[in-house]
Design a protein around this motif. Sequence first.
Motif, PDB file in Angstrom:
ATOM      1  N   GLN A  34      -2.969   5.037   6.228  1.00 10.96           N
ATOM      2  CA  GLN A  34      -4.019   4.645   7.153  1.00 10.96           C
ATOM      3  C   GLN A  34      -4.480   3.208   6.920  1.00 10.96           C
ATOM      4  N   THR A  35      -4.285   2.680   5.723  1.00 11.55           N
ATOM      5  CA  THR A  35      -4.809   1.361   5.377  1.00 11.55           C
ATOM      6  C   THR A  35      -3.713   0.458   4.814  1.00 11.55           C
ATOM      7  N   GLN A  36      -4.024  -0.846   4.753  1.00 15.31           N
ATOM      8  CA  GLN A  36      -3.100  -1.803   4.152  1.00 15.31           C
ATOM      9  C   GLN A  36      -2.879  -1.489   2.680  1.00 15.31           C
ATOM     10  N   MET A  37      -3.935  -1.064   1.988  1.00 12.95           N
ATOM     11  CA  MET A  37      -3.821  -0.759   0.566  1.00 12.95           C
ATOM     12  C   MET A  37      -2.825   0.375   0.334  1.00 12.95           C
ATOM     13  N   GLU A  38      -2.921   1.423   1.166  1.00 16.39           N
ATOM     14  CA  GLU A  38      -2.000   2.554   1.033  1.00 16.39           C
ATOM     15  C   GLU A  38      -0.569   2.123   1.343  1.00 16.39           C
ATOM     16  N   LEU A  39      -0.407   1.318   2.397  1.00 16.67           N
ATOM     17  CA  LEU A  39       0.935   0.886   2.772  1.00 16.67           C
ATOM     18  C   LEU A  39       1.539  -0.004   1.692  1.00 16.67           C
ATOM     19  N   ALA A  40       0.731  -0.885   1.125  1.00 11.07           N
ATOM     20  CA  ALA A  40       1.228  -1.765   0.067  1.00 11.07           C
ATOM     21  C   ALA A  40       1.737  -0.947  -1.117  1.00 11.07           C
ATOM     22  N   ALA A  41       1.036   0.143  -1.442  1.00 13.47           N
ATOM     23  CA  ALA A  41       1.456   0.995  -2.557  1.00 13.47           C
ATOM     24  C   ALA A  41       2.793   1.669  -2.249  1.00 13.47           C
ATOM     25  N   VAL A  42       2.960   2.147  -1.009  1.00 11.99           N
ATOM     26  CA  VAL A  42       4.209   2.815  -0.622  1.00 11.99           C
ATOM     27  C   VAL A  42       5.374   1.835  -0.643  1.00 11.99           C
ATOM     28  N   LEU A  43       5.141   0.634  -0.107  1.00 12.26           N
ATOM     29  CA  LEU A  43       6.212  -0.371  -0.023  1.00 12.26           C
ATOM     30  C   LEU A  43       6.406  -1.126  -1.331  1.00 12.26           C
ATOM     31  N   GLU A  44       5.472  -0.905  -2.277  1.00  7.09           N
ATOM     32  CA  GLU A  44       5.534  -1.562  -3.587  1.00  7.09           C
ATOM     33  C   GLU A  44       5.474  -3.078  -3.436  1.00  7.09           C
ATOM     34  N   ILE A  45       4.521  -3.513  -2.629  1.00  7.48           N
ATOM     35  CA  ILE A  45       4.291  -4.942  -2.408  1.00  7.48           C
ATOM     36  C   ILE A  45       2.790  -5.194  -2.520  1.00  7.48           C
ATOM     37  N   SER A  46       2.386  -6.445  -2.448  1.00  7.06           N
ATOM     38  CA  SER A  46       0.963  -6.793  -2.490  1.00  7.06           C
ATOM     39  C   SER A  46       0.358  -6.716  -1.097  1.00  7.06           C
ATOM     40  N   GLN A  47      -0.956  -6.540  -1.053  1.00  8.27           N
ATOM     41  CA  GLN A  47      -1.639  -6.538   0.240  1.00  8.27           C
ATOM     42  C   GLN A  47      -1.505  -7.893   0.929  1.00  8.27           C
ATOM     43  N   SER A  48      -1.435  -8.958   0.131  1.00  6.33           N
ATOM     44  CA  SER A  48      -1.298 -10.288   0.735  1.00  6.33           C
ATOM     45  C   SER A  48       0.020 -10.427   1.493  1.00  6.33           C
ATOM     46  N   SER A  49       1.053  -9.692   1.047  1.00 11.58           N
ATOM     47  CA  SER A  49       2.334  -9.724   1.766  1.00 11.58           C
ATOM     48  C   SER A  49       2.189  -9.125   3.157  1.00 11.58           C
ATOM     49  N   ILE A  50       1.383  -8.086   3.258  1.00 13.49           N
ATOM     50  CA  ILE A  50       1.135  -7.474   4.568  1.00 13.49           C
ATOM     51  C   ILE A  50       0.322  -8.424   5.442  1.00 13.49           C
ATOM     52  N   SER A  51      -0.673  -9.074   4.846  1.00 13.81           N
ATOM     53  CA  SER A  51      -1.481 -10.042   5.603  1.00 13.81           C
ATOM     54  C   SER A  51      -0.618 -11.187   6.108  1.00 13.81           C
ATOM     55  N   ASP A  52       0.306 -11.645   5.263  1.00 13.35           N
ATOM     56  CA  ASP A  52       1.215 -12.728   5.678  1.00 13.35           C
ATOM     57  C   ASP A  52       2.096 -12.299   6.847  1.00 13.35           C
ATOM     58  N   ALA A  53       2.606 -11.058   6.776  1.00 13.74           N
ATOM     59  CA  ALA A  53       3.454 -10.553   7.859  1.00 13.74           C
ATOM     60  C   ALA A  53       2.668 -10.469   9.159  1.00 13.74           C
ATOM     61  N   LYS A  54       1.410 -10.041   9.072  1.00 14.10           N
ATOM     62  CA  LYS A  54       0.569  -9.969  10.271  1.00 14.10           C
ATOM     63  C   LYS A  54       0.323 -11.355  10.851  1.00 14.10           C
ATOM     64  N   ARG A  55       0.101 -12.313   9.974  1.00 15.94           N
ATOM     65  CA  ARG A  55      -0.152 -13.674  10.449  1.00 15.94           C
ATOM     66  C   ARG A  55       1.083 -14.249  11.136  1.00 15.94           C
ATOM     67  N   ARG A  56       2.282 -13.958  10.569  1.00 14.99           N
ATOM     68  CA  ARG A  56       3.520 -14.447  11.165  1.00 14.99           C
ATOM     69  C   ARG A  56       3.990 -13.593  12.332  1.00 14.99           C
TER      70      ARG A  56
END
Length: 224
Positions: free
Chosen positions: A18-40
Motif C-alpha cells: 500500500q505504501t512506498q515503504m512496503e514496496l521498497a522492502a519487497v523490491l529490496e531498494i531504498s524509498q529514494s529509488s522509488i521517488s526518483d522513478a516517480k520523478r522520471r
Amino acid sequence: MGTFDEIYKRILFAANCQTQMELAAVLEISQSSISDAKRRQSIPSDWLIKLYDKFGVNPDWLRDKKEPMYLRGIASLDAQGTNIVLEDVSRGFMTKVYETYCDKQNDEYAFKAIDEVVLPKTLQKCTSYVFNYCGNGMEPSLPRLALIGVLGKNKEERLPVISGEIYALYVPQEGIVFRRIFQNIDDNTYSVCFDNPKLPSSTIQSENLQEKLLGKVAWVLHKF
C-alpha cells in the motif's frame, strides 16, 4: 505500454503493498529509488525482474496488462506429501470503477471509467460492475462516495427480485441509481424506495422494472 501511474499501480497490487515503504522492502531498494522513478516517470526493469523472481509476476502484465498475470505459481506438496501442487498466488483482482451517469442504447450501457481499484479475490464472482456512488437518499446503507459492487443480470433472463434488497436501475438523464425494492403482492407491482423515508417512493409494473434493472447490489465498501 501503460502509463507510469498504471504500471506503478499494478506493481503495488502484485507486491501486495500500500505504501512506498512496503514496496521498497519487497523490491529490496531504498524509498529514494522509488521517488526518483516517480520523478522520471520511468519504471526500472529491475523492479519487474524482482517481482518475477519473488512472485512469478508476468512482466508483460505489469507493462501492458497482458494475461496471464502469473507465469508460475508457488510449488508445494499436497496433504499426503506425495504430489507437487502449484498454488494460486493471486491476492485479489483489479477492476474499473465507473461513474453512475451513463447513456443506454439498445440495451447497451456506455459507462465511463474514472478509476481502477484492487479488490479481494472473494468479491470477483459477485462483481459485474463497480460504481463510485455520488447520490443521496440511501444513507446509511449506501454512504456518499462509497464503492458499490453490482452483480449484473443476464440479458436473456429475468433478474429475481427479493423484497427489501437494493438494486441498481437505469433512469434516463440520471444514469444508474440505487433503490430498495418491495413487491406489492395485491397487484404484482413493485415499490421503488429511498432509504430516507422523507423522500418519495414510486410504483412500477413488473415488466417495466425488468427493463430498468442493471443488477443487484452485492457489496458496499465505505471510504473513510
